[in-house]
Design an enzyme around this catalytic site. Structure first.
Site, PDB file in Angstrom:
ATOM      1  N   PRO A   1     -16.503 -17.229  33.027  1.00 25.05           N
ATOM      2  CA  PRO A   1     -17.667 -17.722  33.773  1.00 25.05           C
ATOM      3  C   PRO A   1     -17.323 -18.392  35.101  1.00 25.05           C
ATOM      4  O   PRO A   1     -18.056 -18.241  36.071  1.00 25.05           O
ATOM      5  CB  PRO A   1     -18.305 -18.713  32.791  1.00 25.05           C
ATOM      6  CG  PRO A   1     -17.963 -18.169  31.445  1.00 25.05           C
ATOM      7  CD  PRO A   1     -16.582 -17.592  31.592  1.00 25.05           C
TER       8      PRO A   1
ATOM      9  N   ALA B   1      -7.136   2.008  37.580  1.00 25.96           N
ATOM     10  CA  ALA B   1      -8.519   1.526  37.483  1.00 25.96           C
ATOM     11  C   ALA B   1      -9.233   1.636  38.819  1.00 25.96           C
ATOM     12  O   ALA B   1     -10.411   2.022  38.881  1.00 25.96           O
ATOM     13  CB  ALA B   1      -8.529   0.085  36.991  1.00 25.96           C
TER      14      ALA B   1
ATOM     15  N   GLU C   1     -14.283  -4.473  39.711  1.00 24.20           N
ATOM     16  CA  GLU C   1     -12.927  -3.913  39.801  1.00 24.20           C
ATOM     17  C   GLU C   1     -12.230  -4.355  41.082  1.00 24.20           C
ATOM     18  O   GLU C   1     -11.440  -3.616  41.667  1.00 24.20           O
ATOM     19  CB  GLU C   1     -12.965  -2.376  39.727  1.00 24.20           C
ATOM     20  CG  GLU C   1     -13.542  -1.804  38.451  1.00 24.20           C
ATOM     21  CD  GLU C   1     -12.669  -2.039  37.234  1.00 24.20           C
ATOM     22  OE1 GLU C   1     -11.485  -2.383  37.402  1.00 24.20           O
ATOM     23  OE2 GLU C   1     -13.182  -1.888  36.116  1.00 24.20           O
TER      24      GLU C   1
END
Length: 549
Positions: free
Chosen positions: A282, A410, A531
């Site tokens: 968070p 990725a 990403e």
């Protein structure tokens, strides 16, 4: 000859980027003795360098693309026009001002005015800027893409492997078949149906790059890009289903014990095991060194186990997953990256009634504008248990290093998703411009509409070629953090620009939920955030440029 002029302009662009690198190093030295502080103080110009180098690399790949086509006698008028337009517009922006975002323009002269002036005055640059994307070229591109609309013939991608064209065709048909349903999933904020996920598993999507010994197809990252692009062209959720499988499989294959490989890789490859990635917290976005969620080994209990306490957020597909790749702190005395470890956390698959049935774990859905179909969650861990052999590779304190090994793949995969979204936006805009009439004419007959579509076609091809280049570098076993960062940086911006233009072409209808372009707009917006945000990508590219000299 166009290719010769482009080659000369590319050399001029390389000289400009080299000069900007030298100038930035000198500026950083003056800014602060601490390199990290200096780079932060000069962040805007450093990121400008990253964008300039990305443009240069994108042009290099467009030129290589054209040369491949020329060698095979496949360089047609459309491909030639796309090449000239790419060089004309990107050279003009390099010379006059490059948009890093909607409100941030990098001007090369702020780093090295003489080098910028030399570039702008180069004869090949001047000639291309004057004619490479002028009115007649824009009209020809628009006419060519209109003719190719029924066959999706918008320029030969020039794949280096003939098999990739067959792969593309197969998944293009599959994506087209599911595009209508995908929009309904989006509007309902529904999970992609299990049957669709199973079908993708049977098509080999989840094990595309895994070796055959683990049940995969043993294909390269280029194939992964082609499949991802086509699935994302249908719906970003479909193209994203394989992201977590790609990350988890690469983590396990590179770092796992033989037992971990045997347990998890075949299931990931078949789609029987759906992974999710729990890295972000968070209060922690890209700064993974600040992760606070912790795992403690309880060795004096029977059986021994790890207990997890803390919270993760933006966990995509978190409820329906069977396996979490979980990055937590195991060494409380160690600060930063060194205290982090990666776990393969098995969990029961959730349902609508009980999304997180595991003891010690609770999750809350994060409602989002787009990028639906898998759903996002914030997950709280309060004593969640993992067995001792859940530690990836059986080694503590290596989690960040292990994760870093997956970033290249990725980001290449994310760039491919962005290219697919960009292509989808372009096709939706084109389709509407051909079918809609105003003042007795097709929308595409209006210059401002045709110009938008022409540039969307050009820049989508640039992003595609840059992404495939990064994939080829990865397939060749070469370090490609720079190339992957560039591909993700540019492709994400192209996706958003195309989506915005496609909505504009639709006019008021583009703002209506019933039209798929409204979904594409909100889906495209996330690509420059997740990403690695665009600013993080630019920082990575700038650092790599400075390191490589």
């Amino acid at each position: 000859m166009l290719i010769d002029r482009c080659a000369q302009a590319l050399s001029a662009a390389q000289r400009l980027v080299d000069a900007l690198c030298v100038a930035l190093r000198e500026q950083l030295t003056r800014a602060d003795p601490d390199p990290g502080i200096a780079l932060q103080l000069e962040q805007a110009r450093a990121h400008g360098l990253a964008w300039a180098a990305t443009y240069q690399r994108g042009l290099a790949e467009m030129l290589d693309w054209a040369r491949r086509l020329q060698r095979e006698s496949r360089l047609g008028e459309l491909e030639s026009d796309l090449l000239g337009a790419a060089f004309a517009e990107y050279c003009a922006q390099l010379a006059q001002g490059l948009p890093m975002s909607q409100g941030e323009i990098f001007r090369a002269r702020t780093l090295d005015a003489p080098a910028a002036a030399r570039f702008a005055a180069d004869a090949s640059v001047t000639e291309l800027c004057a004619s490479g994307f002028d009115g007649p070229v824009r009209i020809r591109i628009a006419a060519a893409i209109a003719r190719g609309a029924s066959t999706r013939s918008f320029g030969d991608p020039a794949y280096d492997d003939p098999a990739l064209a067959e792969v593309r065709e197969q998944f293009a048909r599959w994506a087209d078949d599911h595009a209508g349903a995908a929009h309904r999933w989006h509007l309902a904020n529904a999970l992609i149906p299990d049957a669709v996920v199973a079908e993708l598993g049977s098509l080999g999507v989840f094990g595309l790059t895994l070796p055959e010994q683990w049940g995969g197809a043993g294909m390269g990252k280029s194939a992964m890009c082609v499949v991802t692009e086509e699935l994302s062209r249908g719906y970003i959720g479909l193209g994203s289903l394989g992201t977590r499988s790609e990350i988890a499989a690469e983590l396990i294959r590179a770092n796992g014990t033989e037992a971990q490989k045997a347990r998890w890789l075949p299931g990931i490859a078949s789609g029987a095991v759906l992974p999710s990635a729990a890295f972000t917290e968070p209060d922690v976005g890209s700064d993974l060194a600040s992760i606070r969620t912790r795992a403690e080994l309880v060795a004096d209990a029977a059986p021994a186990h790890w207990r997890v306490h803390g919270a993760k957020t933006w966990t995509t597909h978190g409820a329906r997953s069977d396996l979490m790749t979980l990055l937590v702190r195991t060494e409380p005395a160690e600060t930063g990256h060194r205290g982090l470890s990666m776990f393969l956390a098995a969990k029961p698959r959730g349902t609508d009634a009980a999304p997180f049935p595991a003891a010690g774990m609770q999750g809350t859905e994060i409602e989002v504008l787009g990028y639906r179909g898998m759903k996002e969650y914030e997950i709280a861990f309060d004593g969640f248990r993992m067995p001792p052999d859940a530690l990836l590779g059986g080694v503590r304190g290596q989690g960040f290093r292990q994760l870093m090994q997956t970033f290249e793949s990725a980001r290449i995969q994310t760039a491919a998703r962005a290219v697919g979204v960009a292509q989808n936006a372009f096709e939706l805009g084109l389709g509407y411009a051909l079918s809609r009439k105003q003042f007795g004419q097709q929308l595409i007959a209006f210059a401002r509409v045709a110009d938008k579509l022409a540039w969307m076609a050009v820049e989508t091809m640039i992003a595609r070629q840059l992404t495939l280049y990064a994939a080829r570098e990865k397939d060749g076993g070469r370090r490609c953090d720079l190339e992957a960062g560039m591909a993700k940086l540019l492709a994400a911006r192209v996706a958003w620009a195309n989506a915005d233009c496609a909505v504009q072409i639709h006019g008021g209808n583009g703002y209506a939920l019933e039209y798929p372009v409204s979904r594409v707009l909100v889906d495209a917006r996330i690509l420059s955030v997740f990403e690695g945000a665009a600013e993080i990508q630019a920082n990575i590219v700038a650092r790599a440029l400075l390191e490589r000299g």
